[in-house]
Design an enzyme around this catalytic site. Structure first.
Site, PDB file in Angstrom:
ATOM      1  N   ARG A 109       0.806  -1.236   0.000  1.00 56.55           N
ATOM      2  CA  ARG A 109       0.000   0.000   0.000  1.00 56.55           C
ATOM      3  C   ARG A 109       0.835   1.281   0.000  1.00 56.55           C
ATOM      4  O   ARG A 109       0.338   2.350   0.318  1.00 56.55           O
ATOM      5  CB  ARG A 109      -0.971   0.043   1.185  1.00 56.55           C
ATOM      6  CG  ARG A 109      -1.974  -1.074   1.185  1.00 56.55           C
ATOM      7  CD  ARG A 109      -3.146  -0.731   2.067  1.00 56.55           C
ATOM      8  NE  ARG A 109      -4.111  -1.807   2.076  1.00 56.55           N
ATOM      9  CZ  ARG A 109      -4.023  -2.885   2.849  1.00 56.55           C
ATOM     10  NH1 ARG A 109      -3.027  -3.005   3.702  1.00 56.55           N
ATOM     11  NH2 ARG A 109      -4.940  -3.815   2.785  1.00 56.55           N
ATOM     12  N   LYS A 131       2.561  11.250 -12.128  1.00 56.73           N
ATOM     13  CA  LYS A 131       1.899  10.147 -12.829  1.00 56.73           C
ATOM     14  C   LYS A 131       2.892   9.008 -12.941  1.00 56.73           C
ATOM     15  O   LYS A 131       3.989   9.182 -13.484  1.00 56.73           O
ATOM     16  CB  LYS A 131       1.505  10.576 -14.248  1.00 56.73           C
ATOM     17  CG  LYS A 131       0.326  11.505 -14.331  1.00 56.73           C
ATOM     18  CD  LYS A 131       0.037  11.734 -15.814  1.00 56.73           C
ATOM     19  CE  LYS A 131      -1.031  12.740 -16.061  1.00 56.73           C
ATOM     20  NZ  LYS A 131      -1.123  13.065 -17.493  1.00 56.73           N
ATOM     21  N   GLU A 173      10.296  18.497 -25.171  1.00 55.86           N
ATOM     22  CA  GLU A 173       9.450  18.841 -24.017  1.00 55.86           C
ATOM     23  C   GLU A 173       9.836  20.203 -23.433  1.00 55.86           C
ATOM     24  O   GLU A 173       8.999  20.893 -22.852  1.00 55.86           O
ATOM     25  CB  GLU A 173       9.523  17.743 -22.940  1.00 55.86           C
ATOM     26  CG  GLU A 173       8.925  16.397 -23.358  1.00 55.86           C
ATOM     27  CD  GLU A 173       7.381  16.355 -23.361  1.00 55.86           C
ATOM     28  OE1 GLU A 173       6.735  17.363 -22.999  1.00 55.86           O
ATOM     29  OE2 GLU A 173       6.819  15.305 -23.748  1.00 55.86           O
ATOM     30  N   LYS A 215       6.004  23.057 -15.473  1.00 55.23           N
ATOM     31  CA  LYS A 215       5.238  21.844 -15.170  1.00 55.23           C
ATOM     32  C   LYS A 215       4.772  21.837 -13.718  1.00 55.23           C
ATOM     33  O   LYS A 215       3.630  21.464 -13.418  1.00 55.23           O
ATOM     34  CB  LYS A 215       6.072  20.598 -15.486  1.00 55.23           C
ATOM     35  CG  LYS A 215       5.246  19.346 -15.311  1.00 55.23           C
ATOM     36  CD  LYS A 215       5.705  18.186 -16.135  1.00 55.23           C
ATOM     37  CE  LYS A 215       4.733  17.026 -15.969  1.00 55.23           C
ATOM     38  NZ  LYS A 215       5.163  15.820 -16.614  1.00 55.23           N
ATOM     39  N   GLU A 225      -5.399  16.316 -13.545  1.00 60.26           N
ATOM     40  CA  GLU A 225      -5.721  16.578 -14.957  1.00 60.26           C
ATOM     41  C   GLU A 225      -7.216  16.723 -15.222  1.00 60.26           C
ATOM     42  O   GLU A 225      -7.784  16.059 -16.078  1.00 60.26           O
ATOM     43  CB  GLU A 225      -5.125  15.467 -15.840  1.00 60.26           C
ATOM     44  CG  GLU A 225      -4.982  15.911 -17.281  1.00 60.26           C
ATOM     45  CD  GLU A 225      -4.068  15.012 -18.106  1.00 60.26           C
ATOM     46  OE1 GLU A 225      -2.986  14.648 -17.625  1.00 60.26           O
ATOM     47  OE2 GLU A 225      -4.459  14.701 -19.233  1.00 60.26           O
ATOM     48  N   ARG A 229      -4.036  21.002 -16.489  1.00 62.01           N
ATOM     49  CA  ARG A 229      -2.934  20.070 -16.773  1.00 62.01           C
ATOM     50  C   ARG A 229      -2.981  19.529 -18.194  1.00 62.01           C
ATOM     51  O   ARG A 229      -1.974  19.084 -18.737  1.00 62.01           O
ATOM     52  CB  ARG A 229      -2.941  18.932 -15.735  1.00 62.01           C
ATOM     53  CG  ARG A 229      -1.704  18.069 -15.839  1.00 62.01           C
ATOM     54  CD  ARG A 229      -1.520  17.129 -14.683  1.00 62.01           C
ATOM     55  NE  ARG A 229      -0.352  16.300 -14.959  1.00 62.01           N
ATOM     56  CZ  ARG A 229       0.305  15.581 -14.085  1.00 62.01           C
ATOM     57  NH1 ARG A 229      -0.074  15.562 -12.848  1.00 62.01           N
ATOM     58  NH2 ARG A 229       1.352  14.874 -14.446  1.00 62.01           N
ATOM     59  N   ASN A 233      -0.321  18.492 -22.647  1.00 61.61           N
ATOM     60  CA  ASN A 233      -0.428  17.517 -23.742  1.00 61.61           C
ATOM     61  C   ASN A 233      -0.288  18.158 -25.120  1.00 61.61           C
ATOM     62  O   ASN A 233      -0.615  17.518 -26.128  1.00 61.61           O
ATOM     63  CB  ASN A 233      -1.761  16.773 -23.663  1.00 61.61           C
ATOM     64  CG  ASN A 233      -1.842  15.899 -22.438  1.00 61.61           C
ATOM     65  OD1 ASN A 233      -0.815  15.493 -21.904  1.00 61.61           O
ATOM     66  ND2 ASN A 233      -3.050  15.631 -21.963  1.00 61.61           N
ATOM     67  N   HIS A 236       0.762  16.091 -28.042  1.00 63.05           N
ATOM     68  CA  HIS A 236       0.806  14.689 -27.630  1.00 63.05           C
ATOM     69  C   HIS A 236      -0.284  13.814 -28.252  1.00 63.05           C
ATOM     70  O   HIS A 236      -0.111  12.603 -28.339  1.00 63.05           O
ATOM     71  CB  HIS A 236       0.754  14.583 -26.104  1.00 63.05           C
ATOM     72  CG  HIS A 236       2.071  14.897 -25.463  1.00 63.05           C
ATOM     73  ND1 HIS A 236       2.702  16.109 -25.632  1.00 63.05           N
ATOM     74  CD2 HIS A 236       2.896  14.153 -24.672  1.00 63.05           C
ATOM     75  CE1 HIS A 236       3.845  16.097 -24.959  1.00 63.05           C
ATOM     76  NE2 HIS A 236       3.988  14.930 -24.380  1.00 63.05           N
ATOM     77  N   HIS A 240       1.272  10.478 -29.699  1.00 63.73           N
ATOM     78  CA  HIS A 240       1.041   9.096 -29.266  1.00 63.73           C
ATOM     79  C   HIS A 240       0.753   8.191 -30.465  1.00 63.73           C
ATOM     80  O   HIS A 240       1.220   7.054 -30.527  1.00 63.73           O
ATOM     81  CB  HIS A 240      -0.106   9.034 -28.262  1.00 63.73           C
ATOM     82  CG  HIS A 240       0.287   9.568 -26.912  1.00 63.73           C
ATOM     83  ND1 HIS A 240      -0.604   9.976 -25.965  1.00 63.73           N
ATOM     84  CD2 HIS A 240       1.516   9.778 -26.372  1.00 63.73           C
ATOM     85  CE1 HIS A 240       0.046  10.400 -24.893  1.00 63.73           C
ATOM     86  NE2 HIS A 240       1.332  10.286 -25.124  1.00 63.73           N
ATOM     87  N   HIS A 250       9.788   9.201 -28.069  1.00 64.87           N
ATOM     88  CA  HIS A 250       8.678  10.038 -27.610  1.00 64.87           C
ATOM     89  C   HIS A 250       8.906  11.523 -27.961  1.00 64.87           C
ATOM     90  O   HIS A 250       8.047  12.178 -28.534  1.00 64.87           O
ATOM     91  CB  HIS A 250       8.489   9.867 -26.096  1.00 64.87           C
ATOM     92  CG  HIS A 250       7.417  10.751 -25.532  1.00 64.87           C
ATOM     93  ND1 HIS A 250       6.079  10.530 -25.786  1.00 64.87           N
ATOM     94  CD2 HIS A 250       7.479  11.862 -24.755  1.00 64.87           C
ATOM     95  CE1 HIS A 250       5.362  11.467 -25.183  1.00 64.87           C
ATOM     96  NE2 HIS A 250       6.191  12.290 -24.552  1.00 64.87           N
TER      97      HIS A 250
HETATM   98  N1  GLY Z   1       5.407  11.340 -14.162  1.00 67.22           N
HETATM   99  C1  GLY Z   1       5.108  12.142 -15.268  1.00 67.22           C
HETATM  100  C2  GLY Z   1       3.983  13.059 -15.070  1.00 67.22           C
HETATM  101  O1  GLY Z   1       3.362  13.073 -14.042  1.00 67.22           O
HETATM  102  O2  GLY Z   1       3.651  13.823 -15.947  1.00 67.22           O
END
Ligand code: GLY
Length: 347
Positions: A109, A131, A173, A215, A225, A229, A233, A236, A240, A250
């Site tokens: 956990r 993320k 980026e 960021k 998001e 947020r 993208n 993107h 993708h 990428h």
């Molecule tokens: N770990 C990448 C992001 O949160 O965008």
């Protein structure tokens, strides 16, 4: 060294820009630590890893971002008698950080974790933002969590051991961060391509810092998001699909995706043709690809498939100016027509 703090609901995460991998011990606070990394990093930096910490090695590339890799990690964590107080230290690029962050978030956990970010792309993008996840049944990042690391070390000296192509892909980026939110970063990128590509430490530290700052602010405002947020993208949605179709890196796909998104913005009367051309030019200066290396219609079909759960419209990030991105809902049929009209430019 400069420190940026990302404050979210659950944590304050420290991004240490210009810190050295040699000082990582300082941030571990004598905790039992297990390292997750890959063979590239082991080859170049093993002697500089914290001593006595067991190492879990995962495979290279996007193909390793899987549940199977997680199973290997969990087996090793059990073998090394990890518990909830054990610190997980990921040393590597985006894939290592994504997988390790997810493993640390769910094993028993949740365990504390931090990153030594070893590629330009992960310093400015992949290790910042919380993320973490893996791909599933062909869907990118289908399984994952939002969970910020305790710290991220961005050691720009480590970039010298990257493959040149991999290194260059990170600039996509950085340019994106400037294009969506910070016009002076964008100009700085325009003015400093040669120095940046020659690994000038001062220039790189500034670019990494400014991009992470963009960021961090966006993530603080909208960690999960729901709105703001989405601006990250930019480029993107196309990227993708390009990655899926062609397997290019990428950052390279993001470069082409940004050119397409800028051209769509121009076509809709939102962005001037001069500014749209500036986007293409600066990406070319960093030796990044700017033309789709696949048929645009094929690309569009892949994009539709990628977003098939969104219905007949998609959210596309477009530009009103350099430094001012907006999200627009656009009908597939309309976008398809615009992309179709752009085709002749890319033959
Ligand atoms: N770990 C990448 C992001 O949160 O965008």
């Amino acid at each position: 060294m400069k420190i940026l703090k990302v404050k979210t609901d659950t944590r304050i995460s420290e991004i240490l820009i210009g810190e050295s991998i040699d000082n990582v011990q300082k941030y571990l606070n004598n905790r039992k630590t297990i390292i997750i990394t890959d063979s590239n990093l082991i080859g170049h930096y093993k002697q500089r890893f914290p001593a006595n910490a067991p190492i879990i090695e995962i495979g290279l590339g996007e193909k390793s971002k899987t549940i199977q890799t997680l199973e290997t990690i969990f087996d090793k964590l059990i073998e090394y008698e990890a518990d909830r107080s054990t610190f997980i230290l990921a040393i590597g690029g985006g894939i290592v950080c994504d997988v390790a962050g997810f493993a640390a978030s769910v094993f028993m956990r949740g365990m504390p974790f931090g990153f030594v970010s070893g590629t330009l792309l992960s310093q400015v993008d992949a290790s910042v933002g919380g993320k973490n996840g893996v791909n599933f049944r062909g869907f990118k990042n289908m399984l994952g969590v939002f969970n910020q690391p305790n710290f991220v070390i961005c050691d720009t000296q480590m970039l010298s051991t990257l493959e040149p192509r991999e290194f260059r892909s990170g600039f996509a980026e950085i340019i994106k961060a400037g294009a969506i939110k910070n016009p002076s970063l964008f100009e700085f990128c325009e003015q400093n391509a040669k120095k940046a590509l020659a690994l000038n430490a001062e220039v790189l530290d500034k670019m990494v810092y400014d991009s992470v700052e963009v960021k961090a602010k966006v993530v603080e405002a909208d960690e999960r998001e729901k709105g703001e947020r989405r601006l990250l993208n930019f480029g993107h949605t196309f990227a993708h699909a390009i990655e899926k179709l062609t397997g290019i890196l990428h950052g390279e796909a993001v470069s082409i995706g940004m050119v397409l998104a800028a051209r769509v913005s121009e076509n809709l009367g939102m962005l001037s043709s001069d500014d749209s051309q500036r986007i293409t030019k600066v990406l070319e200066d960093y030796m990044l690809p700017t033309r789709p290396n696949t048929d645009v219609v094929e690309l569009f079909d892949a994009m539709k498939q990628d977003k098939k759960r969104e219905g007949s419209e998609i959210h596309l990030v477009l530009l009103e100016d350099i430094g001012k991105a907006v999200t627009r809902k656009i009908k597939y049929t309309e976008l398809e027509k615009i992309v179709h009209d752009l085709r002749s430019d890319f033959r």
